[in-house]
Scaffold this motif. Sequence first.
Motif, PDB file in Angstrom:
ATOM      1  N   TYR A   1     -21.528   6.201   3.291  1.00 41.64           N
ATOM      2  CA  TYR A   1     -20.673   7.036   4.127  1.00 41.64           C
ATOM      3  C   TYR A   1     -20.026   6.168   5.204  1.00 41.64           C
ATOM      4  N   ASN A   2     -18.713   6.269   5.345  1.00 46.63           N
ATOM      5  CA  ASN A   2     -17.993   5.595   6.427  1.00 46.63           C
ATOM      6  C   ASN A   2     -17.991   6.513   7.624  1.00 46.63           C
ATOM      7  N   ILE A   3     -18.435   6.007   8.758  1.00 44.87           N
ATOM      8  CA  ILE A   3     -18.402   6.801   9.984  1.00 44.87           C
ATOM      9  C   ILE A   3     -17.102   6.435  10.684  1.00 44.87           C
ATOM     10  N   ALA A   4     -16.041   7.146  10.300  1.00 45.43           N
ATOM     11  CA  ALA A   4     -14.709   6.846  10.809  1.00 45.43           C
ATOM     12  C   ALA A   4     -13.870   8.114  10.777  1.00 45.43           C
ATOM     13  N   ASN A   5     -12.902   8.159  11.603  1.00 44.51           N
ATOM     14  CA  ASN A   5     -11.940   9.246  11.602  1.00 44.51           C
ATOM     15  C   ASN A   5     -10.584   8.619  11.907  1.00 44.51           C
ATOM     16  N   VAL A   6     -10.147   7.765  10.994  1.00 46.65           N
ATOM     17  CA  VAL A   6      -8.974   6.936  11.248  1.00 46.65           C
ATOM     18  C   VAL A   6      -7.968   7.071  10.127  1.00 46.65           C
ATOM     19  N   ASN A   7      -6.732   7.315  10.482  1.00 50.26           N
ATOM     20  CA  ASN A   7      -5.645   7.278   9.505  1.00 50.26           C
ATOM     21  C   ASN A   7      -4.998   5.908   9.617  1.00 50.26           C
ATOM     22  N   LEU A   8      -4.981   5.175   8.530  1.00 51.42           N
ATOM     23  CA  LEU A   8      -4.424   3.830   8.536  1.00 51.42           C
ATOM     24  C   LEU A   8      -3.113   3.772   7.781  1.00 51.42           C
ATOM     25  N   LYS A   9      -2.210   2.957   8.284  1.00 49.56           N
ATOM     26  CA  LYS A   9      -0.979   2.665   7.571  1.00 49.56           C
ATOM     27  C   LYS A   9      -1.143   1.272   7.003  1.00 49.56           C
ATOM     28  N   PHE A  10      -1.062   1.144   5.696  1.00 51.12           N
ATOM     29  CA  PHE A  10      -1.293  -0.134   5.037  1.00 51.12           C
ATOM     30  C   PHE A  10       0.028  -0.775   4.677  1.00 51.12           C
ATOM     31  N   GLU A  11       0.257  -1.978   5.178  1.00 52.26           N
ATOM     32  CA  GLU A  11       1.466  -2.729   4.860  1.00 52.26           C
ATOM     33  C   GLU A  11       1.064  -4.066   4.281  1.00 52.26           C
ATOM     34  N   LEU A  12       1.714  -4.453   3.202  1.00 50.81           N
ATOM     35  CA  LEU A  12       1.421  -5.748   2.590  1.00 50.81           C
ATOM     36  C   LEU A  12       2.033  -6.866   3.429  1.00 50.81           C
ATOM     37  N   PRO A  13       1.268  -7.923   3.673  1.00 45.39           N
ATOM     38  CA  PRO A  13       1.790  -9.037   4.471  1.00 45.39           C
ATOM     39  C   PRO A  13       2.781  -9.883   3.675  1.00 45.39           C
ATOM     40  N   ASN A  14       3.683 -10.566   4.404  1.00 50.06           N
ATOM     41  CA  ASN A  14       4.601 -11.486   3.738  1.00 50.06           C
ATOM     42  C   ASN A  14       3.879 -12.810   3.464  1.00 50.06           C
ATOM     43  N   LYS A  15       4.577 -13.807   2.913  1.00 48.37           N
ATOM     44  CA  LYS A  15       3.948 -15.086   2.530  1.00 48.37           C
ATOM     45  C   LYS A  15       3.256 -15.772   3.709  1.00 48.37           C
ATOM     46  N   ILE A  16       3.907 -15.804   4.836  1.00 42.98           N
ATOM     47  CA  ILE A  16       3.343 -16.475   6.010  1.00 42.98           C
ATOM     48  C   ILE A  16       2.108 -15.719   6.499  1.00 42.98           C
ATOM     49  N   GLU A  17       2.214 -14.400   6.561  1.00 43.34           N
ATOM     50  CA  GLU A  17       1.096 -13.591   7.034  1.00 43.34           C
ATOM     51  C   GLU A  17      -0.105 -13.653   6.091  1.00 43.34           C
ATOM     52  N   LEU A  18       0.154 -13.852   4.801  1.00 41.47           N
ATOM     53  CA  LEU A  18      -0.936 -13.925   3.825  1.00 41.47           C
ATOM     54  C   LEU A  18      -1.941 -15.024   4.149  1.00 41.47           C
ATOM     55  N   LYS A  19      -1.490 -16.061   4.811  1.00 44.94           N
ATOM     56  CA  LYS A  19      -2.379 -17.176   5.136  1.00 44.94           C
ATOM     57  C   LYS A  19      -3.466 -16.773   6.124  1.00 44.94           C
ATOM     58  N   GLY A  20      -3.254 -15.699   6.874  1.00 44.93           N
ATOM     59  CA  GLY A  20      -4.231 -15.290   7.861  1.00 44.93           C
ATOM     60  C   GLY A  20      -4.871 -13.938   7.589  1.00 44.93           C
ATOM     61  N   TYR A  21      -4.508 -13.301   6.476  1.00 47.88           N
ATOM     62  CA  TYR A  21      -5.023 -11.972   6.174  1.00 47.88           C
ATOM     63  C   TYR A  21      -6.071 -12.020   5.074  1.00 47.88           C
ATOM     64  N   SER A  22      -6.937 -11.038   5.098  1.00 45.35           N
ATOM     65  CA  SER A  22      -7.917 -10.858   4.028  1.00 45.35           C
ATOM     66  C   SER A  22      -7.182 -10.558   2.725  1.00 45.35           C
ATOM     67  N   LYS A  23      -7.700 -11.038   1.631  1.00 41.27           N
ATOM     68  CA  LYS A  23      -7.077 -10.817   0.332  1.00 41.27           C
ATOM     69  C   LYS A  23      -7.447  -9.457  -0.271  1.00 41.27           C
ATOM     70  N   GLN A  24      -8.422  -8.773   0.301  1.00 40.40           N
ATOM     71  CA  GLN A  24      -8.832  -7.490  -0.242  1.00 40.40           C
ATOM     72  C   GLN A  24      -7.769  -6.446   0.067  1.00 40.40           C
ATOM     73  N   ALA A  25      -7.260  -5.794  -0.992  1.00 39.41           N
ATOM     74  CA  ALA A  25      -6.152  -4.858  -0.828  1.00 39.41           C
ATOM     75  C   ALA A  25      -6.598  -3.400  -0.879  1.00 39.41           C
ATOM     76  N   ASP A  26      -7.871  -3.130  -1.124  1.00 38.79           N
ATOM     77  CA  ASP A  26      -8.282  -1.743  -1.300  1.00 38.79           C
ATOM     78  C   ASP A  26      -9.295  -1.280  -0.253  1.00 38.79           C
ATOM     79  N   SER A  27      -9.246  -1.841   0.938  1.00 42.36           N
ATOM     80  CA  SER A  27     -10.137  -1.424   2.017  1.00 42.36           C
ATOM     81  C   SER A  27      -9.657  -0.089   2.576  1.00 42.36           C
ATOM     82  N   VAL A  28     -10.597   0.825   2.795  1.00 40.77           N
ATOM     83  CA  VAL A  28     -10.247   2.146   3.297  1.00 40.77           C
ATOM     84  C   VAL A  28     -11.276   2.592   4.329  1.00 40.77           C
ATOM     85  N   LEU A  29     -10.811   3.105   5.442  1.00 39.69           N
ATOM     86  CA  LEU A  29     -11.691   3.751   6.415  1.00 39.69           C
ATOM     87  C   LEU A  29     -11.457   5.248   6.273  1.00 39.69           C
TER      88      LEU A  29
END
Length: 74
Positions: free
Chosen positions: A14-42
């Motif tokens: 169970y996730n103890i969260a009450n958060v609506n997230l907006k998911f945006e894919l990072p561009n090439k430069i941003e990818l270098k600093g972002y997690s590669k997991q694309a299916d994280s959900v709170l």
Amino acid sequence: MLFILLNGVKSKVYNIANVNLKFELPNKIELKGYSKQADSVLSAQELINIGWSPLYDINISLENTFKIKKELDF
């Protein structure tokens, strides 16, 4: 957590969260600093399914958290 222990299903996550997230894919430069997991959900949906509901929305909760932190820093 007591609510989950009393009402939840054994071995279920169970996730103890009450958060609506907006998911945006990072561009090439941003990818270098972002997690590669694309299916994280709170989502608190599993908790809601067993009868839990949040007392406060996320904005009020964050405001209260920062207020308490500021008071403790005196």
